[in-house]
Design a protein around this motif. Structure first.
Motif, PDB file in Angstrom:
ATOM      1  N   GLU A 175       1.788  10.244   2.656  1.00 48.35           N
ATOM      2  CA  GLU A 175       2.701   9.337   3.344  1.00 48.35           C
ATOM      3  C   GLU A 175       4.160   9.744   3.174  1.00 48.35           C
ATOM      4  OE1 GLU A 175       3.714   4.556   3.656  1.00 48.35           O
ATOM      5  OE2 GLU A 175       1.791   5.203   2.797  1.00 48.35           O
ATOM      6  N   ASP A 196       2.573  -3.596   3.518  1.00 44.33           N
ATOM      7  CA  ASP A 196       1.522  -3.230   4.461  1.00 44.33           C
ATOM      8  C   ASP A 196       1.213  -4.352   5.439  1.00 44.33           C
ATOM      9  OD1 ASP A 196      -1.388  -3.038   5.394  1.00 44.33           O
ATOM     10  OD2 ASP A 196      -1.083  -1.052   4.529  1.00 44.33           O
ATOM     11  N   GLY A 254       9.714   6.240  -0.953  1.00 50.23           N
ATOM     12  CA  GLY A 254       9.152   6.333   0.386  1.00 50.23           C
ATOM     13  C   GLY A 254       9.340   7.679   1.045  1.00 50.23           C
ATOM     14  N   LEU A 296       6.375   1.451  -8.795  1.00 51.69           N
ATOM     15  CA  LEU A 296       6.577   1.030  -7.411  1.00 51.69           C
ATOM     16  C   LEU A 296       8.063   0.907  -7.086  1.00 51.69           C
ATOM     17  CD1 LEU A 296       3.795  -1.699  -6.924  1.00 51.69           C
ATOM     18  CD2 LEU A 296       3.711   0.739  -6.372  1.00 51.69           C
ATOM     19  N   SER A 329       0.832  -1.203   0.000  1.00 56.52           N
ATOM     20  CA  SER A 329       0.000   0.000   0.000  1.00 56.52           C
ATOM     21  C   SER A 329       0.864   1.251   0.000  1.00 56.52           C
ATOM     22  CB  SER A 329      -0.942   0.018   1.216  1.00 56.52           C
ATOM     23  OG  SER A 329      -0.246   0.372   2.396  1.00 56.52           O
ATOM     24  N   TRP A 330       0.252   2.338  -0.455  1.00 56.79           N
ATOM     25  CA  TRP A 330       0.890   3.648  -0.425  1.00 56.79           C
ATOM     26  C   TRP A 330      -0.198   4.700  -0.295  1.00 56.79           C
ATOM     27  CZ3 TRP A 330       5.191   5.494   1.001  1.00 56.79           C
ATOM     28  CH2 TRP A 330       5.590   6.778   0.673  1.00 56.79           C
ATOM     29  N   ASP A 331       0.000   5.642   0.601  1.00 55.96           N
ATOM     30  CA  ASP A 331      -0.995   6.683   0.869  1.00 55.96           C
ATOM     31  C   ASP A 331      -2.359   6.097   1.221  1.00 55.96           C
ATOM     32  OD1 ASP A 331       0.318   9.127   0.850  1.00 55.96           O
ATOM     33  OD2 ASP A 331       0.209   9.348  -1.315  1.00 55.96           O
ATOM     34  N   LYS A 350       4.176   0.620   9.740  1.00 58.60           N
ATOM     35  CA  LYS A 350       3.300   1.053   8.652  1.00 58.60           C
ATOM     36  C   LYS A 350       1.951   1.547   9.167  1.00 58.60           C
ATOM     37  CE  LYS A 350       2.203   1.129   4.127  1.00 58.60           C
ATOM     38  NZ  LYS A 350       2.936   1.845   3.078  1.00 58.60           N
ATOM     39  N   HIS A 384       8.910   0.129   2.722  1.00 57.99           N
ATOM     40  CA  HIS A 384       7.830   1.030   3.105  1.00 57.99           C
ATOM     41  C   HIS A 384       6.513   0.730   2.396  1.00 57.99           C
ATOM     42  CE1 HIS A 384       9.886   2.788  -0.389  1.00 57.99           C
ATOM     43  NE2 HIS A 384       8.685   3.200  -0.759  1.00 57.99           N
ATOM     44  N   LEU A 385       6.564  -0.039   1.318  1.00 63.71           N
ATOM     45  CA  LEU A 385       5.334  -0.411   0.604  1.00 63.71           C
ATOM     46  C   LEU A 385       4.667  -1.647   1.203  1.00 63.71           C
ATOM     47  CD1 LEU A 385       6.453   0.151  -3.105  1.00 63.71           C
ATOM     48  CD2 LEU A 385       4.881   1.564  -1.777  1.00 63.71           C
ATOM     49  N   ASN A 401       9.484   4.227  -6.196  1.00 65.96           N
ATOM     50  CA  ASN A 401       8.903   4.900  -5.036  1.00 65.96           C
ATOM     51  C   ASN A 401       9.926   4.836  -3.902  1.00 65.96           C
ATOM     52  OD1 ASN A 401       7.519   5.357  -2.529  1.00 65.96           O
ATOM     53  ND2 ASN A 401       5.577   5.005  -3.558  1.00 65.96           N
TER      54      ASN A 401
END
Length: 292
Positions: free
Chosen positions: A253, A99, A157, A152, A36-38, A239, A96-97, A155
């Protein structure tokens, strides 16, 4: 995450697992993870290998999603339905992705043989999905998958991008905080953040300081001194705290993670390992005060 994030391709019996994750949340090869992100689910992946701060991940798709060769079918999954894994789309993604883990999808000792077999054009021991990425009907879907996982991969983070002024190197070059402050016209709080590596130094600032000291700019900068904080808060155990903070503040995030890094650096100094987790969670809870 809310129940609205549940995909249509999983049965009701797996809703609890999807919502809360498995009992263990260790990052282990062969386990299936929700990404997940945001606050939004951005993918499903199996961990192929766990590294320092990132993982190598095989994308996973659920029943109802378009699938084709070179996707491989795994009949038994923690979600109670067959899933498709994509070893040839292996991607490095930041921790960080990650979850929540959903449990074991493949035994870790099966991962290298599958990769080697696909590289050598041999039987990977799993059935290929029918159809091909080269089929006209699948070209767009294949391109979109590659684009999504590439996004991704890139990303970061919210990690701060340097360079960072290195106070020891500045001292070796004949400088000090007073000289830097005079050159840049900074008040004490901003100067302290720059000298301690809390904030990166801009190209213009670096040029001005380097010219004043008569040195090359590269000789007075270094890596992020707070990189360890960035790596630590990327662990899945933080997270939920970070997501909760984004919801409480309305801040994205990436900005919450950057703010956490700064809050940790500005907190009262105590290097005890026993207090580090507490300090990190406290920093997350303070992140985003008064905006980004």
């Amino acid at each position: 995450m809310s129940s609205g994030d549940r995909p249509a391709g999983i049965p009701a019996s797996a809703h609890g697992l999807w919502d809360r994750g498995a009992q263990t949340q260790q990052v282990r090869p062969g386990d299936l993870w929700v990404l997940s992100w945001d606050g939004v689910v951005v993918g499903l992946a199996m961990i192929a290998a766990a590294k320092n701060g990132f993982v190598l991940a095989w994308p996973v798709t659920l029943p109802g999603e378009l699938a084709f060769s070179p996707g491989l079918v795994v009949e038994d999954s923690p979600l109670g339905v067959p899933v498709t894994v994509w070893p040839t789309r292996e991607t490095g993604i930041g921790n960080h992705l990650l979850d929540r883990g959903l449990g074991r999808l493949l035994s870790p000792d099966r991962i290298p043989p599958i990769s080697f077999a696909l590289d050598d054009g041999e039987d990977p021991g799993l059935v290929f999905v029918s159809g091909s990425a080269r089929d006209a009907a699948n070209l767009d879907a294949d391109r979109l998958m590659v684009d999504h996982w590439t996004e991704l991969c890139f990303n970061t983070g919210g990690a701060e991008e340097g360079p960072f002024l290195d106070s020891e190197k500045v001292k070796q070059a004949g400088g000090n905080s007073r000289i830097v402050g005079e050159v840049l016209g900074l008040a004490l709080p901003e100067l302290r953040s720059l000298m301690d590596g809390v904030e990166p130094i801009s190209a213009e600032q670096l040029t001005a300081v380097a010219e004043r000291l008569g040195v090359d700019g590269d000789s007075i900068v270094g890596a992020d001194p707070l990189a360890g904080v960035v790596i630590d808060i990327a662990q899945p155990s933080y997270k939920r705290d970070i997501v909760a903070r984004t919801e409480a503040t309305g801040i994205g995030e990436a900005d919450i993670r950057r703010s956490t890094r700064r809050e940790f650096a500005l907190a009262a100094r105590n290097d005890s390992d026993a207090l580090r987790e507490t300090k990190l969670r406290d920093a997350i809870n303070r992140a985003g005060r008064g905006g980004t």
